[in-house]
Scaffold this motif. Sequence first.
Motif, PDB file in Angstrom:
ATOM      1  N   LYS A 155       0.826  -1.209   0.000  1.00 54.09           N
ATOM      2  CA  LYS A 155       0.000   0.000   0.000  1.00 54.09           C
ATOM      3  C   LYS A 155       0.862   1.262   0.000  1.00 54.09           C
ATOM      4  O   LYS A 155       0.526   2.267  -0.662  1.00 54.09           O
ATOM      5  CB  LYS A 155      -0.927  -0.001   1.219  1.00 54.09           C
ATOM      6  CG  LYS A 155      -2.066  -1.008   1.137  1.00 54.09           C
ATOM      7  CD  LYS A 155      -3.022  -0.686  -0.003  1.00 54.09           C
ATOM      8  CE  LYS A 155      -4.148  -1.699  -0.097  1.00 54.09           C
ATOM      9  NZ  LYS A 155      -5.063  -1.407  -1.232  1.00 54.09           N
ATOM     10  N   GLU A 156       1.982   1.236   0.729  1.00 50.33           N
ATOM     11  CA  GLU A 156       2.863   2.404   0.754  1.00 50.33           C
ATOM     12  C   GLU A 156       3.488   2.651  -0.625  1.00 50.33           C
ATOM     13  O   GLU A 156       3.681   3.816  -1.014  1.00 50.33           O
ATOM     14  CB  GLU A 156       3.951   2.200   1.806  1.00 50.33           C
ATOM     15  CG  GLU A 156       3.418   2.318   3.239  1.00 50.33           C
ATOM     16  CD  GLU A 156       4.478   2.022   4.285  1.00 50.33           C
ATOM     17  OE1 GLU A 156       4.284   2.428   5.451  1.00 50.33           O
ATOM     18  OE2 GLU A 156       5.496   1.377   3.951  1.00 50.33           O
ATOM     19  N   LEU A 159       0.916   4.293  -2.750  1.00 44.28           N
ATOM     20  CA  LEU A 159       0.627   5.662  -2.340  1.00 44.28           C
ATOM     21  C   LEU A 159       1.550   6.683  -3.008  1.00 44.28           C
ATOM     22  O   LEU A 159       1.173   7.852  -3.176  1.00 44.28           O
ATOM     23  CB  LEU A 159       0.740   5.758  -0.808  1.00 44.28           C
ATOM     24  CG  LEU A 159       0.105   6.968  -0.127  1.00 44.28           C
ATOM     25  CD1 LEU A 159      -1.388   7.043  -0.413  1.00 44.28           C
ATOM     26  CD2 LEU A 159       0.345   6.897   1.376  1.00 44.28           C
ATOM     27  N   ARG A 169      -6.099   8.316  -3.687  1.00 42.17           N
ATOM     28  CA  ARG A 169      -5.117   8.446  -2.623  1.00 42.17           C
ATOM     29  C   ARG A 169      -5.788   8.286  -1.253  1.00 42.17           C
ATOM     30  O   ARG A 169      -5.244   7.642  -0.347  1.00 42.17           O
ATOM     31  CB  ARG A 169      -4.421   9.807  -2.727  1.00 42.17           C
ATOM     32  CG  ARG A 169      -3.201   9.954  -1.799  1.00 42.17           C
ATOM     33  CD  ARG A 169      -2.551  11.316  -1.984  1.00 42.17           C
ATOM     34  NE  ARG A 169      -2.102  11.500  -3.359  1.00 42.17           N
ATOM     35  CZ  ARG A 169      -0.945  11.051  -3.827  1.00 42.17           C
ATOM     36  NH1 ARG A 169      -0.128  10.380  -3.017  1.00 42.17           N
ATOM     37  NH2 ARG A 169      -0.604  11.259  -5.084  1.00 42.17           N
ATOM     38  N   ILE A 172      -6.543   4.646  -0.652  1.00 37.44           N
ATOM     39  CA  ILE A 172      -5.346   3.876  -0.267  1.00 37.44           C
ATOM     40  C   ILE A 172      -4.974   4.167   1.180  1.00 37.44           C
ATOM     41  O   ILE A 172      -4.610   3.267   1.948  1.00 37.44           O
ATOM     42  CB  ILE A 172      -4.168   4.208  -1.209  1.00 37.44           C
ATOM     43  CG1 ILE A 172      -4.474   3.720  -2.628  1.00 37.44           C
ATOM     44  CG2 ILE A 172      -2.883   3.557  -0.710  1.00 37.44           C
ATOM     45  CD1 ILE A 172      -3.454   4.165  -3.667  1.00 37.44           C
ATOM     46  N   LEU A 173      -5.056   5.459   1.574  1.00 37.38           N
ATOM     47  CA  LEU A 173      -4.736   5.819   2.959  1.00 37.38           C
ATOM     48  C   LEU A 173      -5.682   5.142   3.948  1.00 37.38           C
ATOM     49  O   LEU A 173      -5.267   4.700   5.027  1.00 37.38           O
ATOM     50  CB  LEU A 173      -4.809   7.341   3.121  1.00 37.38           C
ATOM     51  CG  LEU A 173      -3.594   8.130   2.624  1.00 37.38           C
ATOM     52  CD1 LEU A 173      -3.895   9.633   2.642  1.00 37.38           C
ATOM     53  CD2 LEU A 173      -2.369   7.822   3.493  1.00 37.38           C
TER      54      LEU A 173
END
Length: 213
Positions: A155-156, A159, A169, A172-173
């Motif tokens: 996931k990072e 991002l 965005r 995803i966060l």
Amino acid sequence: MNMNWCLIKLIKAAGIPTLLISLTACSVMSREECLTADWYTVGYADGADGRPPSRIGDYRQDCAEYGVRPDLDNYRLGHRSGLDRYCTEANGFQEGVEGNRYKGVCPYPLEANFLAGYNRGKQIYQAKREWKNIQDDLRRASSELEEFDEKINKKERELVKDGLTSARRAEILQDLNNIRYNKQQLQHKIYQLESDERWSKQQYNSLRFRDSW
């Protein structure tokens, strides 16, 4: 006692699936064993192994095919002598430690001592099983923790990709926060499991050393 012959016969006749169902049909005694059996010795061996005297019914059924009738009186005498060897406190302890089921074969004068050992041994068996179960839970949780780390890394990386919309965005966060929260909960669980594992190991070792035979 003739199990290999029985297995081969069942495999040829029925194949593996039926074999699994039909194993119980295998005879306990072969023709040679029926014809040459010392029934006192057979009874003694069964008693010393903690088998019930009703096992002679299996022998009767197997040997009837060969015209042999087990000597019930001698079998019972041997079985009773075998129980004198089986129904001891030390043997009861060993049976309990191994997690074997007691079949209620010991006569009343011997049963109290046997059960005293058996119950102590069973406590050790159960303590060890509980410890091992916690160890298994801990291994699974540790593996799951690694999976969370992989998901977080993934996931990072997502991002920081170019061209993300603000909505994507934010999505995803949110996913990342959820994964981190679940990881935190799992870390608490692991901490508790580690504490439980230490306690269970201590309990097992305490019982084992206290009641070793």
